[in-house]
Design a protein around this motif. Structure first.
Motif, mmCIF file in Angstrom:
data_model
loop_
_atom_site.group_PDB
_atom_site.id
_atom_site.type_symbol
_atom_site.label_atom_id
_atom_site.label_comp_id
_atom_site.label_asym_id
_atom_site.label_seq_id
_atom_site.Cartn_x
_atom_site.Cartn_y
_atom_site.Cartn_z
ATOM 1 N N LYS A 49 0.815 -1.215 0.000
ATOM 2 C CA LYS A 49 0.000 0.000 0.000
ATOM 3 C C LYS A 49 0.855 1.275 0.000
ATOM 4 N N LYS A 50 2.133 1.100 0.299
ATOM 5 C CA LYS A 50 3.039 2.261 0.382
ATOM 6 C C LYS A 50 2.539 3.264 1.406
ATOM 7 N N LEU A 51 1.785 2.799 2.360
ATOM 8 C CA LEU A 51 1.223 3.645 3.400
ATOM 9 C C LEU A 51 1.344 2.884 4.698
ATOM 10 N N ARG A 58 -3.887 4.319 14.393
ATOM 11 C CA ARG A 58 -4.164 4.270 12.967
ATOM 12 C C ARG A 58 -3.619 5.485 12.193
ATOM 13 N N GLN A 59 -2.732 6.327 12.832
ATOM 14 C CA GLN A 59 -2.097 7.443 12.114
ATOM 15 C C GLN A 59 -1.176 6.856 11.044
ATOM 16 N N ALA A 134 -11.591 6.133 19.449
ATOM 17 C CA ALA A 134 -11.615 6.963 18.240
ATOM 18 C C ALA A 134 -13.060 7.167 17.784
ATOM 19 N N ALA A 135 -13.435 8.439 17.551
ATOM 20 C CA ALA A 135 -14.813 8.769 17.183
ATOM 21 C C ALA A 135 -15.284 8.045 15.921
ATOM 22 N N PRO A 136 -14.467 8.017 14.830
ATOM 23 C CA PRO A 136 -14.946 7.322 13.621
ATOM 24 C C PRO A 136 -15.197 5.828 13.860
ATOM 25 N N LEU A 137 -14.361 5.207 14.724
ATOM 26 C CA LEU A 137 -14.495 3.768 14.956
ATOM 27 C C LEU A 137 -15.641 3.426 15.896
ATOM 28 N N LYS A 138 -16.093 4.376 16.681
ATOM 29 C CA LYS A 138 -17.191 4.133 17.616
ATOM 30 C C LYS A 138 -18.480 3.780 16.887
ATOM 31 N N LYS A 139 -18.591 4.210 15.604
ATOM 32 C CA LYS A 139 -19.813 3.967 14.832
ATOM 33 C C LYS A 139 -19.843 2.544 14.243
#
Length: 557
Positions: A49-51, A58-59, A134-139
């Protein structure tokens, strides 16, 4: 408190990937620390993924960060090891073959605590923490750990299947609903789940009701067992009392007979001894007289002899009979004969009574009776091979095919006389008595035949209703004609509808009191069913009315 602080230090310097104490610790740009080998292995998997990302926050980083050992953390780890800190926390729970493993852990993986339906991955306690922080993962939707997460991915579009096609009854993704399932009845998986959940609840209610019904029936059966045991116990107790009384009565009569014999013995012996004593006295007197006569015979003086002779020679008259009948074995033969007669009569009574007792059987009505089969294959499991008894056959019935077929002839056959033979009607019974669950088939041809079951004690001669199958309360019969059926019992006719068939199946569940007649063809069609109580074993029967008609008990196939 010291131990608590030590535990905090242990968690702080553990690698969140392997969960062991840090080995060659390195810090990445976001500030989190890992074992050098652990983070390198983790990033090696992301090379395509080169990332590169932090497993915890998850940064992401580009390019791949250069790792340098953190000497201060390394020294701290070594110091803590010297205090007795274990290399791996004692409460870690590693995943076994049957467990769901954490998808983030490298090396030896821990058990997953939850699975994420959005990430399509499973996480242990530590790697799950970002989903709570993490707010995005809470969903994301977290569920119990599952090994089947990939089954939720559409193999065609590589998308999560969140739709359900009711037309094809399968889960699909959104792209499928506008592709090959376009125009189908589609709803969200959640909506279908709600509908199926209602159905499931309905099924559970029915199951729970059946469980309650069966539990009630089990209780009833248990009560029946207790009632049987109680009744049997009372009957045994009463029987024992009656037999004890009977034995006591016989013992009393035995004592009376013995006393009577002894009394008569004493009387007879006393009478004989009295006579014996008198005879012995007479013998003594006779011997004395004989001595006097002998003395007289030796007297030399003639005058003296003649003078004494009249007084000495005179014999007294005997008062006893000169003949005595001796019958030592016949004194009590009348008593012996009477006791023997009593024994024979008692044996006859006991034999007859025992026959009545043994024929008196109490059957328990089983609430959970076996259901009647639905298919011919199911019926054939209870197949009973039937043969005809020639001793019961009317003289116009010819038996053939191994005593399985009966044919009505115009002329009589030279059968021997037998009390079981049907005289009035052209009927015949099976050799076999029928109890339990059994099934047989009859193939017939001609104008008509009467297929029956009956008790064996049905009359063999007499009026039509006494011995005709179905015309009394001892028999049940299906009258088969070319285009119609009638059922007969106790001289009552019941019209029966059903497809014409030259083969009739008969199903009997004796204990349940079930008797059913079936038309046998491609399908089994029930013609008539009887629910009653059978009090004796049954026999299969045939009644033919027209010459050249035949009926045969088929061999099970």
């Amino acid at each position: 408190m010291a131990q608590k602080g030590l535990q905090l230090d242990q968690e702080t310097i553990s690698c969140s990937i392997c969960l062991d104490l840090l080995k060659d610790p390195v810090a990445i740009p976001c500030g989190h620390s890992y074992c050098m080998n652990c983070i390198n292995s983790f990033w090696d998997e992301e090379d395509g993924k080169k990332l590169y990302s932090c497993p915890q926050c998850r940064q992401t980083f580009t390019p791949r960060p250069v790792l340098v050992k953190n000497t201060m953390l390394a020294v701290l780890v070594e110091e803590l090891k010297k205090t007795g800190l274990q290399a791996a926390p004692a409460d870690h729970c590693y995943a076994g073959p049957e467990d769901v493993a954490c998808d983030v852990c490298t090396g030896r993986k821990l058990k997953a605590l939850k699975s994420c339906q959005v990430c399509l991955a499973s996480f242990c306690k530590r790697h799950l923490q970002p989903h709570y922080d993490a707010a995005p993962l809470k969903k994301h939707k977290l569920v119990e750990p599952s090994k089947k997460l990939q089954e939720n991915i559409c193999s065609r579009h590589d998308e999560v299947m969140k739709m359900f096609c009711r037309t094809d009854q399968q889960c699909i993704c959104y792209l499928c609903s506008v592709d090959q399932h376009q125009g189908h009845d589609t709803v969200s998986a959640a909506a279908e789940r709600t509908e199926r959940q209602r159905e499931l609840e309905g099924s559970r209610q029915k199951l729970q009701q059946r469980i309650q019904d069966r539990e009630k029936e089990v209780k009833l059966l248990q009560q029946e067992v207790e009632a049987i045991n109680h009744s049997a116990g009372q009957t045994v107790e009463h029987s024992e009392k009656i037999f004890t009384q009977l034995i006591g009565l016989i013992d009393k009569r035995r004592s009376d007979v013995k006393q009577q014999i002894r009394s008569q013995q004493e009387t007879e012996v006393s009478r004989v001894k009295e006579l014996q004593e008198k005879l012995e006295q007479e013998i003594t007197e006779l011997k004395r007289k004989d001595a006097e006569l002998e003395q007289l015979s030796h007297t030399e003086d003639h005058t003296q002899f003649l003078h004494n002779y009249p007084s000495v020679s005179a014999l007294s008259q005997s008062t006893h009979s000169s003949s005595i009948n001796i019958r030592p074995l016949r004194y009590f033969e009348d008593v012996t004969a009477a006791v023997s007669e009593l024994r024979d009569k008692l044996q006859d009574i006991l034999r007859e009574t025992w026959t009545n007792i043994s024929q008196t059987e109490t059957e328990v009505d089983v609430l959970l009776s076996n259901p009647e089969p639905k298919t011919r294959a199911g019926f054939l499991k209870y197949s009973q091979e039937i043969t005809l008894d020639p001793n019961t056959a009317n003289t116009n019935l010819l038996l053939s095919q191994g005593k399985r077929r009966a044919t009505l002839l115009s002329q009589e056959l030279p059968y021997s006389c037998h009390p079981d033979r049907f005289v009035s009607w052209k009927e015949v019974l099976s050799r076999e008595s029928l109890t339990g669950r059994c099934y047989w088939e009859v193939e017939w041809s001609g104008r008509g035949v009467n297929i029956a079951v009956t008790y064996k004690n049905i009359s063999r001669a007499g009026q039509r209703s006494e011995c005709g199958f179905g015309l009394n309360n001892k028999s049940w019969a299906l009258d088969c004609n070319e285009n119609s059926y009638e059922f007969w019992h106790n001289d009552i006719e019941t019209p029966v509808s059903g497809p014409p068939s030259s083969r009739i199946g008969v199903y009997l569940d004796h204990r349940a009191g079930v008797l059913s007649f079936y038309s046998v063809s491609q399908n089994m069609t029930r013609l008539h069913r009887v629910q009653t109580t059978f009090t004796q074993p049954l026999h299969a029967g045939l009644w033919l009315s027209y010459y050249e008609d035949t009926a045969e008990f088929c061999k099970p196939k």
